[in-house]
Design a protein around this motif. Structure first.
Motif, PDB file in Angstrom:
ATOM      1  N   ALA A   1       0.820  -1.218   0.000  1.00 10.92           N
ATOM      2  CA  ALA A   1       0.000   0.000   0.000  1.00 10.92           C
ATOM      3  C   ALA A   1       0.848   1.259   0.000  1.00 10.92           C
ATOM      4  O   ALA A   1       0.324   2.362  -0.045  1.00 10.92           O
ATOM      5  N   GLN A   2       2.173   1.076   0.066  1.00 11.73           N
ATOM      6  CA  GLN A   2       3.050   2.247   0.081  1.00 11.73           C
ATOM      7  C   GLN A   2       2.847   3.060  -1.192  1.00 11.73           C
ATOM      8  O   GLN A   2       2.830   2.511  -2.288  1.00 11.73           O
ATOM      9  N   PRO A   3       2.649   4.384  -1.079  1.00 11.39           N
ATOM     10  CA  PRO A   3       2.376   5.186  -2.272  1.00 11.39           C
ATOM     11  C   PRO A   3       3.548   5.177  -3.234  1.00 11.39           C
ATOM     12  O   PRO A   3       4.706   5.057  -2.838  1.00 11.39           O
ATOM     13  N   ALA A   4       3.217   5.288  -4.507  1.00  8.83           N
ATOM     14  CA  ALA A   4       4.246   5.239  -5.544  1.00  8.83           C
ATOM     15  C   ALA A   4       5.134   6.468  -5.498  1.00  8.83           C
ATOM     16  O   ALA A   4       6.314   6.409  -5.831  1.00  8.83           O
ATOM     17  N   SER A   5       4.576   7.622  -5.098  1.00 13.07           N
ATOM     18  CA  SER A   5       5.370   8.839  -5.022  1.00 13.07           C
ATOM     19  C   SER A   5       6.092   8.891  -3.688  1.00 13.07           C
ATOM     20  O   SER A   5       5.989   7.990  -2.868  1.00 13.07           O
ATOM     21  N   ARG A   6       6.821   9.958  -3.456  1.00  8.70           N
ATOM     22  CA  ARG A   6       7.507  10.143  -2.185  1.00  8.70           C
ATOM     23  C   ARG A   6       6.688  11.009  -1.247  1.00  8.70           C
ATOM     24  O   ARG A   6       7.216  11.614  -0.320  1.00  8.70           O
ATOM     25  N   GLN A   7       5.381  11.065  -1.477  1.00  6.44           N
ATOM     26  CA  GLN A   7       4.483  11.836  -0.629  1.00  6.44           C
ATOM     27  C   GLN A   7       4.226  11.101   0.682  1.00  6.44           C
ATOM     28  O   GLN A   7       3.687   9.999   0.687  1.00  6.44           O
TER      29      GLN A   7
END
Length: 694
Positions: free
Chosen positions: A95-101
């Motif tokens: 579930a870790q977001p693809a961006s670095r947000q």
């Protein structure tokens, strides 16, 4: 995130003598003395592990949230002090977001924009409210004024430049004096929760001016704060907002927030993940049997208030704005979307509505539903439960049709509608709300709102003109019940301008003389135009902002609106505070143009567009008379006769004298102060309303 993970020091250890808590959600102070601890808690039931990344000592650090209780990851964090930015990070998870947000805390009290990366901010709530008290204006006396924090003051020449378009500007003495001089009782602010611009608007170089795209339900939008407050930090932004509320309260004005709990700024499933989707997508959003988003908002996603934690989020947010910001009430955008059951049907006994009714804090606020969404069975005006008021779109459509659409038809040889539907709306739309057990004060009457034509544009355009929105004029409603009076848009033809001005006055008079709760859209009292744009949600410019440089007709519109509000206040002063919640308290008597009671045939005859409305009081006194002439020619009428009044139990054996206090016919308004006795002949101008004091 802007900082790479290899720059973040190893996790900080917590001593065994400290215990973290799964409640309250978000970040809160936990230390005593020199401990310097913060408690962090976030609902993320599908994640195996969550870290918190935060600022401390001028650099970013991380700490694991070691405990997991009922889907809430929580832990104690040393060094996370008030003013620090932070965010959550799913550790070793798909579930870790693809961006670095970093994922924004759903309970963040402040959010900052770091060049397109959004950070939660730990803010403590201290503020000196002094002797602030909620005005608690009864629904009977309430007059709503829907406005935009920025647009209301951005062009005001009497405000200091640094305050224009800000929370501080809205509460400046010049603005407060304007509100009080006009006669409204509550400012209803378009969304002030922290919101984002949709991707397609960013590509067009536009922004979401209205703000119906929320990222943070606890954080004020920092873009509406003064530059001084923004530079001082998030706590100063919150304090500026609170100071605005405090000053408006000191003037006796309520503050209503337009809130958007039906969807979030994360949009469709393939758009950027900022918070909710990365933490608990299945819990926060509605899905169909195939796992796709079930969208009844038209915005890509719909929050699922069948889930207890999502209802908790909304109730916690509402309670926070009441307790920490002293907010007086809320208007719920697309409220039907909040109340759909697991079968996607609207349920007037939905758990959310039950929770609101049972909450000792939220239930005492003014609660206003926009009673529709874009899903099946989405139109639910009149079906919300007791304790709520509904935007009454039937009132809007009926008033527009009678004064504009019918006038257009009559002008071109056609026919209009009878006066019956208009009379029903003026009398409070009782039949609309009776089924839910509510009275006429459940009706929020309005002619215009933020979405749609302005009042002036309703009288000046037959078609929408939304080309500046970048969607080739496909957006916005195509059916507005408007009438340009023979010329589309701007014109120098005095006769056309006079006809438009009269139509606008008729609509405003209908709004302010009707039973129920009126809502004025900011600028309608000033003849504001958006040049035919009926969906100016992305026009953060002079199209949307109020222009305070007025011509003579605009000045007249302001004076008429102010006079109407004073007439309304004078009439209500003689009524009980239950008025008009019960049928027996609606002291309205209807007469035809001959001064006799209306017959059933006259009510239903499309050619019968003249009616007299006698307004009375419980004492048996007559407070006023309103005469409506919806024909294109002046009408000779007879004032209600002594016999007709006596038949209704009013007036005894003596006649009554009526004094003209306002008419929407500019020519006839010069007769203001003229007196006419019961049974005497009077002339009502073409397509006009005349108001008399008994």
């Amino acid at each position: 995130m802007a900082e790479s993970t290899d720059k973040i020091p190893t996790e900080l250890r917590i001593g065994p003598d400290h215990l973290s808590r799964p409640f309250p959600l978000g970040v809160s102070g936990a230390g005593t003395g020199s401990d310097g601890l913060a408690n962090a808690a976030v609902f993320a039931p599908g994640l195996k592990a969550v870290d918190i990344h935060f600022e401390a000592g001028g650099r970013w650090r991380s700490a694991p949230l070691r405990e997991l209780t009922d889907g809430v990851h929580h832990g104690l964090v040393p060094g996370l002090a008030p003013g620090s930015r932070y965010g959550f990070w799913p550790r070793a998870s798909a579930a870790q977001p693809a961006s670095r947000q970093l994922l924004v805390d759903p309970y963040a009290r402040a959010i900052t924009d770091d060049g397109g990366l959004y950070r939660s901010v730990f803010v403590e709530p201290e503020f000196d409210w002094g002797e602030d008290r909620l005005p608690r204006i009864p629904w009977r006396d309430t007059v709503l004024y829907e406005c935009h924090v920025k647009g209301q003051t951005m062009l005001h020449p009497q405000l200091p430049a640094g305050l224009r378009g800000t929370y501080a500007g809205l509460a400046h003495p010049v603005m407060i004096e304007y509100f009080l001089n006009l006669g409204i009782t509550a400012v209803q602010l378009l969304p002030v929760h922290f919101h984002l611009d949709e991707p397609h608007l960013q590509e067009l170089g536009l922004s979401n001016y209205w703000g119906y795209n929320t990222l943070g339900f606890f954080a004020p939008h920092e873009g509406y704060a003064t530059a001084k407050a923004r530079s001082a930090g998030p706590k100063a932004v919150l304090d500026e907002f609170k100071t605005m509320v405090k000053k408006l309260h000191e003037a006796g004005l309520e503050v209503i927030l337009d809130v958007v709990y039906n969807h979030t700024a994360e949009g469709g499933k393939h758009q950027q993940t900022y918070s909710f989707r990365g933490l608990a997508d299945k819990a926060y959003y509605r899905h169909d049997v195939h796992g796709n988003y079930l969208d009844t908002t038209g915005c890509g996603n719909t929050l699922d208030l069948n889930e207890p934690r999502v209802r908790q989020l909304v109730l916690d947010s509402l309670r926070y704005w009441i307790e920490e910001f002293h907010i007086d009430g809320f208007r719920f955008d697309l409220a039907v979307a909040l109340c759909r059951d697991r079968n996607n049907h609207f349920d007037p006994r939905h758990p959310f509505l039950a929770d609101v009714a049972a909450d000792p804090v939220v239930s005492q606020a003014k609660l206003i539903a926009e009673p529709w969404d874009v899903g099946p069975g989405g139109w639910q005006t009149g079906n919300f439960p007791e304790g709520w008021a509904d935007w009454n779109d039937r009132f809007r459509d009926t008033a527009r049709s009678f004064w504009l659409e019918d006038a257009n038809a009559l002008q071109h040889g056609g026919s209009g509608s009878s006066v019956a539907r208009l009379a029903s709306c003026i009398a409070g739309s009782a039949e609309v709300f009776a089924g839910s057990g509510r009275g006429k004060l459940a009706s929020i009457n309005y002619i215009t709102a933020h979405d749609g034509f302005t009042l002036a544009d309703l009288t000046a355009f037959d078609r929408k003109h939304n080309e500046d929105n970048g969607e080739e004029n496909r957006d916005g409603s195509n059916y507005n019940r408007s009438y340009n009076h023979g010329v589309e848009g701007a014109t120098g033809d005095g006769a056309v301008l006079d006809a438009r001005a009269r139509a606008a006055r008729n609509l405003m008079a209908t709004l302010l003389l009707s039973l129920g709760v009126p809502m004025i859209t900011a600028g309608d009292e000033l003849g504001k135009t958006q040049h035919g744009n009926n969906n100016a949600y992305c026009q953060d410019n002079e199209t949307s902002w109020l222009n305070w440089v007025l011509d003579d007709r605009q000045e007249q519109m302001f004076r008429t609106t102010r006079r109407l509000l004073r007439i309304r206040k004078s009439f209500l002063a003689n009524q009980p505070y239950s008025y008009p919640s019960k049928e027996q308290s609606s002291y309205l008597l209807w007469f035809n143009e001959c001064g006799e009671p209306m017959t059933q045939d006259q009510w239903t005859d499309p050619a019968s567009r003249t009616v007299q409305l006698l307004m009375g009081s419980p004492s048996g006194s007559i407070d006023g008379l309103v005469v409506i002439n919806g024909r294109l020619e002046p009408r000779k009428i007879l004032m209600p006769s002594t016999g007709a009044l006596r038949d209704f139990g009013v007036g005894g054996s003596h006649g009554r004298t009526f004094e003209l206090v306002l008419t929407t016919s500019e020519h006839d308004d010069r007769r203001r102060g003229a007196r006419v006795a019961s049974g005497e002949r009077e002339i009502i101008g073409a397509n006009a309303i005349s108001i008399y004091r008994a």
